[in-house]
Scaffold this active site. Structure first.
Site, PDB file in Angstrom:
ATOM      1  N   CYS A  74       1.100  -1.409  -0.145  1.00 37.89           N
ATOM      2  CA  CYS A  74      -0.634  -0.192  -0.246  1.00 37.89           C
ATOM      3  C   CYS A  74       0.929   1.089  -0.091  1.00 37.89           C
ATOM      4  O   CYS A  74       1.204   1.868   0.539  1.00 37.89           O
ATOM      5  CB  CYS A  74      -1.224  -0.232   0.996  1.00 37.89           C
ATOM      6  SG  CYS A  74      -2.545   1.640   1.258  1.00 37.89           S
ATOM      7  N   ASN A  76       0.568   4.489  -0.354  1.00 39.30           N
ATOM      8  CA  ASN A  76      -0.140   5.650   0.467  1.00 39.30           C
ATOM      9  C   ASN A  76       0.082   5.424   1.763  1.00 39.30           C
ATOM     10  O   ASN A  76       0.404   6.038   2.633  1.00 39.30           O
ATOM     11  CB  ASN A  76      -1.073   6.306   0.488  1.00 39.30           C
ATOM     12  CG  ASN A  76      -1.993   6.486  -0.867  1.00 39.30           C
ATOM     13  OD1 ASN A  76      -1.088   7.996  -1.181  1.00 39.30           O
ATOM     14  ND2 ASN A  76      -2.784   6.466  -1.125  1.00 39.30           N
ATOM     15  N   HIS A 148      -1.896  -4.221 -11.171  1.00 41.85           N
ATOM     16  CA  HIS A 148      -3.153  -2.840 -11.749  1.00 41.85           C
ATOM     17  C   HIS A 148      -3.364  -3.465 -13.337  1.00 41.85           C
ATOM     18  O   HIS A 148      -2.462  -3.736 -14.057  1.00 41.85           O
ATOM     19  CB  HIS A 148      -2.580  -1.775 -11.417  1.00 41.85           C
ATOM     20  CG  HIS A 148      -2.349  -1.238  -9.652  1.00 41.85           C
ATOM     21  ND1 HIS A 148      -2.830  -0.705  -9.444  1.00 41.85           N
ATOM     22  CD2 HIS A 148      -1.112  -1.922  -9.065  1.00 41.85           C
ATOM     23  CE1 HIS A 148      -2.493  -0.617  -7.776  1.00 41.85           C
ATOM     24  NE2 HIS A 148      -0.663  -1.265  -7.854  1.00 41.85           N
ATOM     25  N   ASN A 178      -6.249  -4.115  -8.713  1.00 39.08           N
ATOM     26  CA  ASN A 178      -6.786  -2.289  -8.602  1.00 39.08           C
ATOM     27  C   ASN A 178      -6.864  -2.057 -10.174  1.00 39.08           C
ATOM     28  O   ASN A 178      -6.096  -1.942 -11.118  1.00 39.08           O
ATOM     29  CB  ASN A 178      -5.745  -1.953  -7.659  1.00 39.08           C
ATOM     30  CG  ASN A 178      -6.174  -2.086  -6.185  1.00 39.08           C
ATOM     31  OD1 ASN A 178      -6.508  -3.015  -6.075  1.00 39.08           O
ATOM     32  ND2 ASN A 178      -5.222  -1.539  -6.025  1.00 39.08           N
ATOM     33  N   GLU A 196     -10.102   0.102  -6.173  1.00 42.36           N
ATOM     34  CA  GLU A 196      -9.183  -0.880  -5.560  1.00 42.36           C
ATOM     35  C   GLU A 196      -9.826  -2.119  -4.463  1.00 42.36           C
ATOM     36  O   GLU A 196     -11.020  -1.977  -4.146  1.00 42.36           O
ATOM     37  CB  GLU A 196      -8.367  -0.319  -3.683  1.00 42.36           C
ATOM     38  CG  GLU A 196      -7.761   0.695  -4.277  1.00 42.36           C
ATOM     39  CD  GLU A 196      -7.060   1.326  -2.674  1.00 42.36           C
ATOM     40  OE1 GLU A 196      -5.537   0.425  -2.867  1.00 42.36           O
ATOM     41  OE2 GLU A 196      -7.096   2.460  -2.846  1.00 42.36           O
ATOM     42  N   ARG A 197      -9.521  -3.543  -5.165  1.00 44.84           N
ATOM     43  CA  ARG A 197      -9.553  -4.600  -4.117  1.00 44.84           C
ATOM     44  C   ARG A 197      -9.468  -4.921  -3.333  1.00 44.84           C
ATOM     45  O   ARG A 197      -8.449  -4.347  -2.862  1.00 44.84           O
ATOM     46  CB  ARG A 197      -8.957  -5.467  -4.960  1.00 44.84           C
ATOM     47  CG  ARG A 197      -7.797  -5.749  -4.970  1.00 44.84           C
ATOM     48  CD  ARG A 197      -6.462  -7.093  -5.477  1.00 44.84           C
ATOM     49  NE  ARG A 197      -5.637  -7.022  -4.496  1.00 44.84           N
ATOM     50  CZ  ARG A 197      -4.745  -7.987  -4.699  1.00 44.84           C
ATOM     51  NH1 ARG A 197      -4.916  -9.289  -5.147  1.00 44.84           N
ATOM     52  NH2 ARG A 197      -3.584  -7.563  -4.434  1.00 44.84           N
ATOM     53  N   CYS A 205      -5.336   5.659  -4.526  1.00 48.51           N
ATOM     54  CA  CYS A 205      -3.798   4.836  -4.205  1.00 48.51           C
ATOM     55  C   CYS A 205      -2.555   5.096  -4.631  1.00 48.51           C
ATOM     56  O   CYS A 205      -2.687   5.433  -5.418  1.00 48.51           O
ATOM     57  CB  CYS A 205      -5.156   3.602  -4.832  1.00 48.51           C
ATOM     58  SG  CYS A 205      -3.761   2.195  -5.548  1.00 48.51           S
ATOM     59  N   GLY A 206      -1.654   5.030  -3.895  1.00 44.68           N
ATOM     60  CA  GLY A 206      -0.287   5.075  -4.683  1.00 44.68           C
ATOM     61  C   GLY A 206       0.713   4.314  -5.635  1.00 44.68           C
ATOM     62  O   GLY A 206       0.980   4.609  -6.155  1.00 44.68           O
ATOM     63  N   GLY A 208      -1.688   2.418  -6.959  1.00 44.11           N
ATOM     64  CA  GLY A 208      -2.307   2.808  -8.596  1.00 44.11           C
ATOM     65  C   GLY A 208      -1.364   3.807  -8.715  1.00 44.11           C
ATOM     66  O   GLY A 208      -1.145   3.659 -10.374  1.00 44.11           O
TER      67      GLY A 208
END
Length: 263
Positions: A74, A76, A148, A178, A196-197, A205-206, A208
């Protein structure tokens, strides 16, 4: 039993943080507890849970999506994780900070309100497609530790409200994906939405945004080292794909609340 929590966000991608350095408070953190904590009406509310653990003398980020499922990484969240360690005096912001994740060790550097994360090398895995009712777009499969699908649109409103995940090829993404929907704003500047899944449509979404930067740079034929600005509903991130094949993501992270809960 009550236990401490914190609430933080990175470009409005928000998380419940659980300090649990030796793993004694939460044990094998259950999906049920994660869902209760992330519930925006009956719980604290968040896009996911960050458990702060010590492992082999270092820090480990145990990240769970809002539905309780485990995620590899993740972007973020790891900035929020780092901000928490600095504010608690557990990390020195004048030095790089290593944080272990399910996608390996990430290195954070601090510059005032901003944190830069070396997200590692992207994996570009070919073309696919994603769909919402009434629209289908070609997409690029980019792995940033988690999967992604990046699709370019003429208008972000074309996707409508992303209440359900855009349809994707289950053979390409057997564990879900995602989905990032992208429009161009100018040279080295794009805007995006993300589903996001495990969490649904989020404000940011970072990982992403990193996948979007990689896909856009490839489409542009941009030289390595070119900085891109990525606008998300919750804020802006700056991302660079370096000559040595590292993706560097820079953005803010804030801790906004703390307390105790019995959830």
């Amino acid at each position: 039993m009550t236990y401490p929590f914190l609430k933080g966000h990175g470009t409005e991608n928000d998380f419940v943080l659980l300090p649990d350095h030796d793993g004694s408070v939460h044990g094998d953190l259950s999906a049920e507890r994660v869902r209760a904590l992330c519930d925006r009406r009956a719980g604290i509310g968040g896009d996911g849970v960050l458990r702060v653990l010590r492992r082999d003398g270092g820090w480990f980020m145990d990240y769970r999506n809002a539905d309780g499922s485990v995620s590899e990484m993740c972007g973020n969240g790891i900035r929020v994780f780092g901000r928490h360690l600095v504010e608690e005096g557990l990390a020195d912001p004048s030095r790089p900070l290593e944080v272990d994740t399910r996608d390996g060790i990430k290195v954070l550097t601090f510059d005032g309100d901003d944190i830069t994360v070396d997200m590692g090398a992207p994996k570009v895995l070919g073309g696919t497609e994603v769909s919402v009712p009434g629209h289908t777009w070609p997409a690029l499969h980019v792995d940033m530790g988690n999967p992604h699908a990046v699709a370019f649109l003429d208008d972000l409103d074309d996707a409508g409200p992303l209440l359900e995940a855009p349809t994707h090829d289950p053979a390409v993404y057997p564990a879900g994906v995602n989905v990032e929907l992208v429009v161009r704003r100018g040279p080295q500047h794009v805007a995006m939405r993300v589903h996001e899944r495990g969490s649904g449509e989020t404000r940011s979404c970072g990982t992403g945004a990193c996948a979007v930067m990689v896909a856009t740079a490839l489409a542009d034929g941009a030289p390595r080292g070119t900085a891109y600005t990525i606008d998300l509903p919750g804020g802006t991130l700056s991302i660079t794909w370096t000559e040595d094949d590292r993706v560097l993501m820079t953005g803010p992270a804030l801790i906004v609340a703390r307390g105790t809960t019995a959830l």
